[in-house]
Design an enzyme around this catalytic site. Structure first.
Site, PDB file in Angstrom:
ATOM      1  N   LYS A 125       0.825  -1.213   0.000  1.00 18.61           N
ATOM      2  CA  LYS A 125       0.000   0.000   0.000  1.00 18.61           C
ATOM      3  C   LYS A 125       0.857   1.259   0.000  1.00 18.61           C
ATOM      4  O   LYS A 125       0.497   2.258  -0.608  1.00 18.61           O
ATOM      5  CB  LYS A 125      -0.922   0.020   1.223  1.00 18.61           C
ATOM      6  CG  LYS A 125      -2.060  -0.942   1.078  1.00 18.61           C
ATOM      7  CD  LYS A 125      -3.196  -0.564   2.005  1.00 18.61           C
ATOM      8  CE  LYS A 125      -4.408  -1.412   1.678  1.00 18.61           C
ATOM      9  NZ  LYS A 125      -5.527  -1.163   2.557  1.00 18.61           N
ATOM     10  N   LYS A 167      -4.757  -9.043  -6.565  1.00 18.71           N
ATOM     11  CA  LYS A 167      -6.037  -9.430  -5.957  1.00 18.71           C
ATOM     12  C   LYS A 167      -7.153  -8.463  -6.366  1.00 18.71           C
ATOM     13  O   LYS A 167      -6.881  -7.303  -6.691  1.00 18.71           O
ATOM     14  CB  LYS A 167      -5.899  -9.549  -4.437  1.00 18.71           C
ATOM     15  CG  LYS A 167      -5.957  -8.258  -3.703  1.00 18.71           C
ATOM     16  CD  LYS A 167      -6.190  -8.451  -2.209  1.00 18.71           C
ATOM     17  CE  LYS A 167      -6.301  -7.067  -1.603  1.00 18.71           C
ATOM     18  NZ  LYS A 167      -6.689  -6.957  -0.249  1.00 18.71           N
ATOM     19  N   LYS A 214     -11.302  -3.285  -3.755  1.00 17.59           N
ATOM     20  CA  LYS A 214     -12.251  -2.190  -3.932  1.00 17.59           C
ATOM     21  C   LYS A 214     -11.548  -0.915  -4.375  1.00 17.59           C
ATOM     22  O   LYS A 214     -12.172   0.001  -4.860  1.00 17.59           O
ATOM     23  CB  LYS A 214     -13.083  -1.970  -2.655  1.00 17.59           C
ATOM     24  CG  LYS A 214     -12.330  -2.096  -1.356  1.00 17.59           C
ATOM     25  CD  LYS A 214     -13.279  -2.243  -0.156  1.00 17.59           C
ATOM     26  CE  LYS A 214     -12.485  -2.667   1.078  1.00 17.59           C
ATOM     27  NZ  LYS A 214     -13.234  -3.356   2.088  1.00 17.59           N
TER      28      LYS A 214
HETATM   29  P1  TYM Z   1     -10.615  -5.707   4.059  1.00 21.71           P
HETATM   30  O1  TYM Z   1     -11.649  -4.705   4.410  1.00 21.71           O
HETATM   31  O2  TYM Z   1      -9.571  -5.336   3.061  1.00 21.71           O
HETATM   32  O3  TYM Z   1     -11.305  -7.019   3.556  1.00 21.71           O
HETATM   33  C1  TYM Z   1     -12.343  -7.645   4.320  1.00 21.71           C
HETATM   34  C2  TYM Z   1     -12.279  -9.144   4.156  1.00 21.71           C
HETATM   35  O4  TYM Z   1     -12.395  -9.499   2.772  1.00 21.71           O
HETATM   36  C3  TYM Z   1     -11.298 -10.329   2.405  1.00 21.71           C
HETATM   37  N1  TYM Z   1     -10.925 -10.023   1.019  1.00 21.71           N
HETATM   38  C4  TYM Z   1     -10.710 -10.963   0.093  1.00 21.71           C
HETATM   39  N2  TYM Z   1     -10.801 -12.301   0.145  1.00 21.71           N
HETATM   40  C5  TYM Z   1     -10.533 -12.981  -0.986  1.00 21.71           C
HETATM   41  N3  TYM Z   1     -10.177 -12.374  -2.154  1.00 21.71           N
HETATM   42  C6  TYM Z   1     -10.080 -11.031  -2.247  1.00 21.71           C
HETATM   43  N4  TYM Z   1      -9.760 -10.445  -3.394  1.00 21.71           N
HETATM   44  C7  TYM Z   1     -10.359 -10.251  -1.083  1.00 21.71           C
HETATM   45  N5  TYM Z   1     -10.363  -8.912  -0.819  1.00 21.71           N
HETATM   46  C8  TYM Z   1     -10.706  -8.794   0.484  1.00 21.71           C
HETATM   47  C9  TYM Z   1     -10.170  -9.949   3.362  1.00 21.71           C
HETATM   48  O5  TYM Z   1      -9.215 -10.977   3.476  1.00 21.71           O
HETATM   49  C10 TYM Z   1     -10.937  -9.735   4.644  1.00 21.71           C
HETATM   50  O6  TYM Z   1     -11.169 -10.971   5.300  1.00 21.71           O
HETATM   51  N6  TYM Z   1      -7.539  -5.526   8.009  1.00 21.71           N
HETATM   52  C11 TYM Z   1      -8.793  -6.050   7.500  1.00 21.71           C
HETATM   53  C12 TYM Z   1      -9.990  -5.656   8.312  1.00 21.71           C
HETATM   54  C13 TYM Z   1      -9.879  -5.958   9.765  1.00 21.71           C
HETATM   55  C14 TYM Z   1     -10.049  -7.228  10.364  1.00 21.71           C
HETATM   56  C15 TYM Z   1      -9.907  -6.994  11.766  1.00 21.71           C
HETATM   57  C16 TYM Z   1     -10.291  -8.507   9.867  1.00 21.71           C
HETATM   58  C17 TYM Z   1      -9.652  -5.051  10.747  1.00 21.71           C
HETATM   59  N7  TYM Z   1      -9.664  -5.678  11.958  1.00 21.71           N
HETATM   60  C18 TYM Z   1      -9.985  -8.051  12.668  1.00 21.71           C
HETATM   61  C19 TYM Z   1     -10.378  -9.548  10.791  1.00 21.71           C
HETATM   62  C20 TYM Z   1     -10.229  -9.323  12.158  1.00 21.71           C
HETATM   63  C21 TYM Z   1      -8.996  -5.546   6.089  1.00 21.71           C
HETATM   64  O7  TYM Z   1      -8.445  -4.564   5.688  1.00 21.71           O
HETATM   65  O8  TYM Z   1      -9.895  -6.266   5.374  1.00 21.71           O
END
Ligand code: TYM
Length: 339
Positions: free
Chosen positions: A119, A202, A205
């Site tokens: 990032k 990947k 969004k």
């Molecule tokens: P975030 O918001 O980027 O994504 C949320 C969830 O979606 C999954 N994900 C994907 N899985 C498969 N293929 C993809 N292309 C893809 N894009 C996103 C992510 O793996 C995630 O499970 N840091 C985290 C949010 C967070 C969190 C937490 C998660 C904050 N605190 C505590 C679990 C526990 C994040 O940025 O996810």
């Protein structure tokens, strides 16, 4: 040290930064619903708005995206009675524990986080301090509830591993067995959904072109068009999965089909092996529309009544806070704070 028995508890979250994608649905929300249905677990799901602001968010966009993520969870089957559903900003204990953990985590650990490197790119001096410290807050999100299981996509696995390191270091430094060593839950056919235009990246969004992702709110025509234009190679699908090695775009479409149909990638190949893209892509688009249209219709309905969504999140936050407060208080006490 004797292991304290921790009740099986699930925590996971999604950042409200931009629209939701098929990656979020397959990699996260769909499995969250499955874990909610499993009586083994208590389930807590969070719209992690504090994480979203690690990069600039227009306030109106943040408000809209927070409600959109909550709506997508409910529309996909998260039941706010059975699961706790809330947004992070309503439970300040997250940021309190996040600070304490930023004093436990080591700078060297943060320097190894691949997502930060991706990032920040060449601009590491210019990104926010929050973006760098983010994994300590994520560890706090999880450990504030003594969560034992965290369902995430592949891209978040390293952050859950860091959470384990923070828990282990805290327990060791204070001679306690207070925080559980949380398990990431990443099995499944579509834990890493890739970009439709470039199978080495990947689906995200925040990617540049809308054609590279399927958004949860895309209509049927848009979904069909995006799959039709998805990059592939000229070869038809091979007869078995091994034949897709080195063909990331083809493999991605098979994995997406498997994730949506709830079958293995092998089972998809048993049905479509040897087919041309002219057969497979329309079948994939039909399946995606059949699965996503009811979810997006329900999301739109929920988004028309934002006060209801806000009330659901407020109630969820009260329930979350009831679990969090004693754990936070005990953490302060273990560390020696006079309060
Ligand atoms: P975030 O918001 O980027 O994504 C949320 C969830 O979606 C999954 N994900 C994907 N899985 C498969 N293929 C993809 N292309 C893809 N894009 C996103 C992510 O793996 C995630 O499970 N840091 C985290 C949010 C967070 C969190 C937490 C998660 C904050 N605190 C505590 C679990 C526990 C994040 O940025 O996810």
């Amino acid at each position: 040290m004797a292991d304290t028995a921790f009740a099986p508890r699930v925590f996971s979250g999604i950042k409200p930064s931009g629209g939701l994608t098929l990656g979020n649905y397959l990699g996260a929300i769909k499995r969250w619903v499955e874990m909610q249905e499993d009586p083994t677990y208590e389930t807590i799901y969070c719209v992690v708005d504090m994480h979203a602001v690690t990069v600039w968010q227009d306030p109106a966009d943040l408000r809209r995206a927070t409600r959109e993520v909550a709506a997508s969870m409910i529309a996909s089957g998260i039941d706010p009675e059975r699961s706790i559903l809330f947004n992070q900003a309503r439970v300040p204990a997250h940021t309190e524990l996040g600070w304490l953990f930023s004093c436990v985590a080591r700078v060297g650990w943060m320097n190894r986080m691949t997502q930060f490197k991706d990032k920040a790119g060449k601009n590491a001096e210019k990104v926010s301090l929050g973006l760098y410290a983010y994994p300590a807050l994520m560890a706090a999100d999880i450990l504030l509830y003594h969560a034992t299981h965290v369902p995430v996509g592949e891209d978040q696995k390293q952050h859950v591993e860091l959470t384990r390191d923070i828990a282990a270091k805290f327990n060791h430094d204070y001679g306690v067995d207070f925080f559980p060593i949380t398990e990431p839950v990443t099995e499944g056919p579509a834990m890493r959904v890739m970009n439709l235009r470039d199978g080495s990246k990947k689906m995200s969004k925040s990617g540049e072109s809308d054609m590279e992702r399927i958004n949860m709110l895309d209509d049927a025509d848009t979904i069909a068009k995006k799959f039709k234009k998805a990059k592939t190679d000229p070869e038809p699908l091979s007869s078995d999965l091994a034949g897709l090695a080195g063909r990331p775009e083809a493999r991605n479409l098979v994995d997406i089909y498997a994730g949506l149909a709830d079958i293995s990638a092998e089972a998809v190949m048993a049905e479509y092996g040897g087919s041309g893209w002219g057969v497979f892509k329309p079948a994939l688009a039909d399946l995606a529309v059949a699965k996503l249209a009811p979810v997006s219709d329900e999301m739109r309905r929920l988004l028309d009544a934002p006060e209801e969504l806000d009330a659901i999140m407020a109630r969820g936050a009260e329930r979350a806070d009831e679990i969090a407060q004693p754990i936070l208080a005990r953490t302060y006490d273990i560390m020696g704070f006079v309060r």
